[in-house]
Scaffold this active site. Structure first.
Site, PDB file in Angstrom:
ATOM      1  N   LYS A 173       0.836  -1.215   0.000  1.00 24.62           N
ATOM      2  CA  LYS A 173       0.000   0.000   0.000  1.00 24.62           C
ATOM      3  C   LYS A 173       0.867   1.260   0.000  1.00 24.62           C
ATOM      4  O   LYS A 173       0.616   2.196  -0.752  1.00 24.62           O
ATOM      5  CB  LYS A 173      -0.933   0.029   1.226  1.00 24.62           C
ATOM      6  CG  LYS A 173      -1.777  -1.201   1.413  1.00 24.62           C
ATOM      7  CD  LYS A 173      -2.660  -1.117   2.654  1.00 24.62           C
ATOM      8  CE  LYS A 173      -1.914  -1.029   3.969  1.00 24.62           C
ATOM      9  NZ  LYS A 173      -1.250  -2.310   4.347  1.00 24.62           N
TER      10      LYS A 173
ATOM     11  N   ARG B 165      -8.629   0.750   9.859  1.00 27.09           N
ATOM     12  CA  ARG B 165      -8.244  -0.649  10.099  1.00 27.09           C
ATOM     13  C   ARG B 165      -9.287  -1.387  10.918  1.00 27.09           C
ATOM     14  O   ARG B 165      -9.124  -2.575  11.171  1.00 27.09           O
ATOM     15  CB  ARG B 165      -6.931  -0.670  10.881  1.00 27.09           C
ATOM     16  CG  ARG B 165      -5.680  -0.893  10.055  1.00 27.09           C
ATOM     17  CD  ARG B 165      -4.508  -0.666  10.994  1.00 27.09           C
ATOM     18  NE  ARG B 165      -3.349  -1.438  10.689  1.00 27.09           N
ATOM     19  CZ  ARG B 165      -2.314  -0.972   9.980  1.00 27.09           C
ATOM     20  NH1 ARG B 165      -2.353   0.221   9.453  1.00 27.09           N
ATOM     21  NH2 ARG B 165      -1.255  -1.718   9.817  1.00 27.09           N
TER      22      ARG B 165
ATOM     23  N   ARG C 142      11.787  -6.790   4.418  1.00 29.80           N
ATOM     24  CA  ARG C 142      11.793  -5.382   4.824  1.00 29.80           C
ATOM     25  C   ARG C 142      12.510  -5.226   6.166  1.00 29.80           C
ATOM     26  O   ARG C 142      13.229  -4.248   6.386  1.00 29.80           O
ATOM     27  CB  ARG C 142      10.340  -4.883   4.938  1.00 29.80           C
ATOM     28  CG  ARG C 142      10.229  -3.397   5.190  1.00 29.80           C
ATOM     29  CD  ARG C 142       8.808  -2.926   5.050  1.00 29.80           C
ATOM     30  NE  ARG C 142       7.990  -3.264   6.200  1.00 29.80           N
ATOM     31  CZ  ARG C 142       6.675  -3.041   6.283  1.00 29.80           C
ATOM     32  NH1 ARG C 142       6.036  -2.521   5.277  1.00 29.80           N
ATOM     33  NH2 ARG C 142       6.007  -3.360   7.365  1.00 29.80           N
TER      34      ARG C 142
ATOM     35  N   ARG D  87      12.806  -2.142  10.807  1.00 24.42           N
ATOM     36  CA  ARG D  87      11.652  -1.693  11.584  1.00 24.42           C
ATOM     37  C   ARG D  87      11.430  -2.638  12.754  1.00 24.42           C
ATOM     38  O   ARG D  87      11.400  -3.853  12.588  1.00 24.42           O
ATOM     39  CB  ARG D  87      10.418  -1.668  10.685  1.00 24.42           C
ATOM     40  CG  ARG D  87       9.866  -0.272  10.513  1.00 24.42           C
ATOM     41  CD  ARG D  87       8.743  -0.257   9.549  1.00 24.42           C
ATOM     42  NE  ARG D  87       7.555  -0.919  10.071  1.00 24.42           N
ATOM     43  CZ  ARG D  87       6.389  -0.916   9.452  1.00 24.42           C
ATOM     44  NH1 ARG D  87       6.271  -0.293   8.297  1.00 24.42           N
ATOM     45  NH2 ARG D  87       5.350  -1.518   9.969  1.00 24.42           N
TER      46      ARG D  87
ATOM     47  N   ARG E 161       0.200  -9.167  13.438  1.00 21.85           N
ATOM     48  CA  ARG E 161      -0.396  -8.172  12.528  1.00 21.85           C
ATOM     49  C   ARG E 161      -1.265  -8.830  11.470  1.00 21.85           C
ATOM     50  O   ARG E 161      -2.328  -8.313  11.123  1.00 21.85           O
ATOM     51  CB  ARG E 161       0.700  -7.325  11.887  1.00 21.85           C
ATOM     52  CG  ARG E 161       1.138  -6.191  12.823  1.00 21.85           C
ATOM     53  CD  ARG E 161       2.589  -5.855  12.690  1.00 21.85           C
ATOM     54  NE  ARG E 161       2.950  -5.344  11.389  1.00 21.85           N
ATOM     55  CZ  ARG E 161       4.178  -5.466  10.860  1.00 21.85           C
ATOM     56  NH1 ARG E 161       5.126  -6.107  11.516  1.00 21.85           N
ATOM     57  NH2 ARG E 161       4.435  -4.946   9.699  1.00 21.85           N
TER      58      ARG E 161
HETATM   59  P1  ADP Z   1       1.945  -2.462   8.475  1.00 18.30           P
HETATM   60  O1  ADP Z   1       0.849  -2.248   7.472  1.00 18.30           O
HETATM   61  O2  ADP Z   1       3.143  -3.140   7.911  1.00 18.30           O
HETATM   62  O3  ADP Z   1       1.476  -3.100   9.750  1.00 18.30           O
HETATM   63  P2  ADP Z   1       1.865   0.365   9.236  1.00 18.30           P
HETATM   64  O4  ADP Z   1       2.966   1.328   9.062  1.00 18.30           O
HETATM   65  O5  ADP Z   1       0.623   0.593   8.471  1.00 18.30           O
HETATM   66  O6  ADP Z   1       2.525  -1.038   8.866  1.00 18.30           O
HETATM   67  O7  ADP Z   1       1.471   0.241  10.776  1.00 18.30           O
HETATM   68  C1  ADP Z   1       2.433  -0.030  11.760  1.00 18.30           C
HETATM   69  C2  ADP Z   1       1.758  -0.083  13.131  1.00 18.30           C
HETATM   70  O8  ADP Z   1       1.198   1.199  13.430  1.00 18.30           O
HETATM   71  C3  ADP Z   1       0.585  -1.060  13.259  1.00 18.30           C
HETATM   72  O9  ADP Z   1       0.981  -2.384  13.547  1.00 18.30           O
HETATM   73  C4  ADP Z   1      -0.198  -0.421  14.411  1.00 18.30           C
HETATM   74  O10 ADP Z   1       0.404  -0.691  15.653  1.00 18.30           O
HETATM   75  C5  ADP Z   1      -0.025   1.064  14.130  1.00 18.30           C
HETATM   76  N1  ADP Z   1      -1.120   1.596  13.283  1.00 18.30           N
HETATM   77  C6  ADP Z   1      -0.994   2.125  12.033  1.00 18.30           C
HETATM   78  N2  ADP Z   1      -2.193   2.495  11.540  1.00 18.30           N
HETATM   79  C7  ADP Z   1      -3.107   2.194  12.495  1.00 18.30           C
HETATM   80  C8  ADP Z   1      -4.527   2.304  12.577  1.00 18.30           C
HETATM   81  N3  ADP Z   1      -5.260   2.810  11.572  1.00 18.30           N
HETATM   82  N4  ADP Z   1      -5.127   1.868  13.710  1.00 18.30           N
HETATM   83  C9  ADP Z   1      -4.423   1.370  14.724  1.00 18.30           C
HETATM   84  N5  ADP Z   1      -3.095   1.208  14.707  1.00 18.30           N
HETATM   85  C10 ADP Z   1      -2.430   1.626  13.609  1.00 18.30           C
END
Ligand code: ADP
Length: 187
Positions: free
Chosen positions: A13, A88, A127, A133, A144
């Protein structure tokens, strides 16, 4: 144009949102990036979010909804935005609907990136090696992906019901996938 990029962690994404910005000039709003920046700066928000993120758990809805409500009212969002990693949960999606209705903004498309689990795990581990990360470790990745299935996948039905969901096969090269995005959103 207002878009949501929906899909599991590792679906591409963020990569596609950046390509879309270069092509269409429409900005990316990534809640993950905003939260990571807050953690790096050591702000109050960052302190709250870090423990959840490291375990691969969702940061509480109220926190991320507040972030988005502020962010989409900034001037660089006038032309539109791609939401990457938000919403989410159904609660986040309902809150987003309420915020957008209040601001008189419509959602044009929700692009759902489909990638098989085995490939997601490979990408995320890759990654981890490249970017380091702290949440790209096997336990957090497993968590996740499970949370995606339990909490985020119901959004597919939610947006199908609104007739704005577009499916994309998220395997292949980044340019191939970018072409598929172009085909479904029209730019
Ligand atoms: P990925 O899609 O690889 O999990 P992101 O950068 O989108 O990576 O998100 C990393 C972390 O940030 C998530 O595992 C969560 O802890 C937090 N996070 C990101 N977006 C949200 C959201 N919309 N609601 C709740 N937590 C979020």
């Amino acid at each position: 144009m207002q878009l949501i990029f929906l899909g599991p962690p590792g679906a591409g994404k963020g990569t596609q949102a950046k390509i879309f910005l270069d092509r269409a000039g429409i900005i990316q709003i990534s809640t993950g990036d905003i939260l990571r920046a807050a953690v790096a700066k050591g702000t109050e928000l960052g302190k709250q979010a870090k423990a959840f993120m490291d375990k691969g758990e969702l940061v509480p809805d109220s926190v991320v909804i507040g972030i988005i409500e502020q962010r989409i009212q900034e001037p660089d969002c006038k032309k539109g935005f791609v939401l990457d990693g938000f919403p989410r949960t159904i609660e986040q999606a309902e809150a987003l609907d309420a915020i957008l209705a209040k601001l008189n903004i419509a959602l044009d498309h929700v692009v759902n990136f489909e990638v098989p689990d085995e490939e997601l795990v490979q990408r995320l581990l890759g990654r981890a090696a490249q970017e380091g990360r702290s949440d790209d470790n096997p336990d957090s990745i497993k968590n996740r992906l499970q949370i995606f299935k339990d909490k985020t996948q119901p959004l597919i039905r939610y947006y199908e019901g609104k007739k704005i969901l577009r499916h994309i096969n998220g395997t292949g090269s980044t340019t191939e996938i970018a072409d598929k995005v172009k085909a479904v959103v029209g730019v």
